[in-house]
Design an enzyme around this catalytic site. Sequence first.
Site, PDB file in Angstrom:
ATOM      1  N   GLU A   1      14.987  -8.626 -51.534  1.00 39.40           N
ATOM      2  CA  GLU A   1      13.684  -9.015 -52.084  1.00 39.40           C
ATOM      3  C   GLU A   1      12.982 -10.038 -51.199  1.00 39.40           C
ATOM      4  OE1 GLU A   1      12.601  -9.688 -56.141  1.00 39.40           O
ATOM      5  OE2 GLU A   1      14.599  -9.076 -56.810  1.00 39.40           O
TER       6      GLU A   1
ATOM      7  N   CYS B   1       6.943  -8.376 -60.889  1.00 42.24           N
ATOM      8  CA  CYS B   1       8.408  -8.352 -60.963  1.00 42.24           C
ATOM      9  C   CYS B   1       8.780  -7.551 -62.197  1.00 42.24           C
ATOM     10  CB  CYS B   1       8.974  -9.768 -61.047  1.00 42.24           C
ATOM     11  SG  CYS B   1      10.780  -9.806 -61.226  1.00 42.24           S
TER      12      CYS B   1
ATOM     13  N   ASN C   1       3.522  -4.813 -56.116  1.00 39.12           N
ATOM     14  CA  ASN C   1       3.913  -5.582 -54.936  1.00 39.12           C
ATOM     15  C   ASN C   1       4.420  -4.591 -53.882  1.00 39.12           C
ATOM     16  OD1 ASN C   1       6.343  -4.937 -56.146  1.00 39.12           O
ATOM     17  ND2 ASN C   1       7.081  -7.006 -56.352  1.00 39.12           N
TER      18      ASN C   1
ATOM     19  N   HIS D   1       6.558  -2.470 -51.063  1.00 39.26           N
ATOM     20  CA  HIS D   1       7.934  -2.015 -50.858  1.00 39.26           C
ATOM     21  C   HIS D   1       8.008  -0.986 -49.741  1.00 39.26           C
ATOM     22  CE1 HIS D   1       9.940  -3.651 -54.525  1.00 39.26           C
ATOM     23  NE2 HIS D   1       8.699  -3.652 -54.976  1.00 39.26           N
TER      24      HIS D   1
ATOM     25  N   CYS E   1      16.430  -5.109 -58.848  1.00 40.42           N
ATOM     26  CA  CYS E   1      15.004  -5.337 -58.613  1.00 40.42           C
ATOM     27  C   CYS E   1      14.241  -4.251 -59.368  1.00 40.42           C
ATOM     28  CB  CYS E   1      14.679  -5.282 -57.124  1.00 40.42           C
ATOM     29  SG  CYS E   1      12.920  -5.481 -56.761  1.00 40.42           S
TER      30      CYS E   1
ATOM     31  N   GLY F   1      11.539  -2.703 -57.286  1.00 36.80           N
ATOM     32  CA  GLY F   1      12.232  -1.935 -56.250  1.00 36.80           C
ATOM     33  C   GLY F   1      12.735  -0.607 -56.772  1.00 36.80           C
TER      34      GLY F   1
END
Length: 268
Positions: A199, A73, A148, A150, A208, A211
């Site tokens: 999310e 994050c 993570n 995306h 984000c 993101g």
Amino acid sequence: MALRFHKMHGLGNDFVVIDAREQAVTMTDGLARALSDRKTGIGCDQLILIEPSAVATAKMRIFNADGGEVESCGNATRCVVSLLGGEATVETLGGLLDGRTIGGTVSVDLIEPRFDWDAIPLAYAMDTARMPVGWDELTDPVGVNVGNPHVVFFVDDVDAVPLDILGPQIETDPLFPARINVNIAQVVGPNHLKMRTFERGVGLTRACGTGACATGVAAIRRGLMKGPVTIDMPGGTLVIDWAPGRPVNMAGPATHVFTAEADISAFQ
């Protein structure tokens, strides 16, 4: 037992941060959900646990509001680096992240992006630079893992897309075995994007960090712009820089709201 915590946010993406180096905490998905609940708990998008690390300044564990533990994050990393102070290395499930605080800005180097279909991961092989898939008006995304997973869609008007409806459909599509974070972006000027994110495990958020990193990387990979890329989100602005073969750099604010204590037994 009294539980000391910090309430922090990065551009409105808000966190309950617990420093478990001071006081050991056994976190479960149920406890994370209870603490994150905005009506009966403390309330946050993600619950962050700081633990000792043998390889970094500290280890950061990230629990989404639905209780699921995730790899990375970006906004939370900036908040943790801000708490740790100066320069710090943070261990996460998504890799080791280097950060530094310069005035009111926190800069963090995420991992080098991964584009292989099985690294994102996808359920089957395809070109991740132009994925031949779509959901209503959202088509032709870029797939990228920045710690993570995306997908990034480029659209003419981010405000016209019903992301609250399409986001959950895409997040849970069988194409994404680990689910997916969904980003939509609009070019608003040279090296300048406007972005919204749905999310994984949270829903629509004001900002984000990963993101924004994924979206900046996708724009550079597509040849739409060169870094650094300024990315405006509902909660504020981040600056993302990346070149092939290098980690992604993200720079922006991290805000400490307050420090308080809660009775942890009330949430178990």
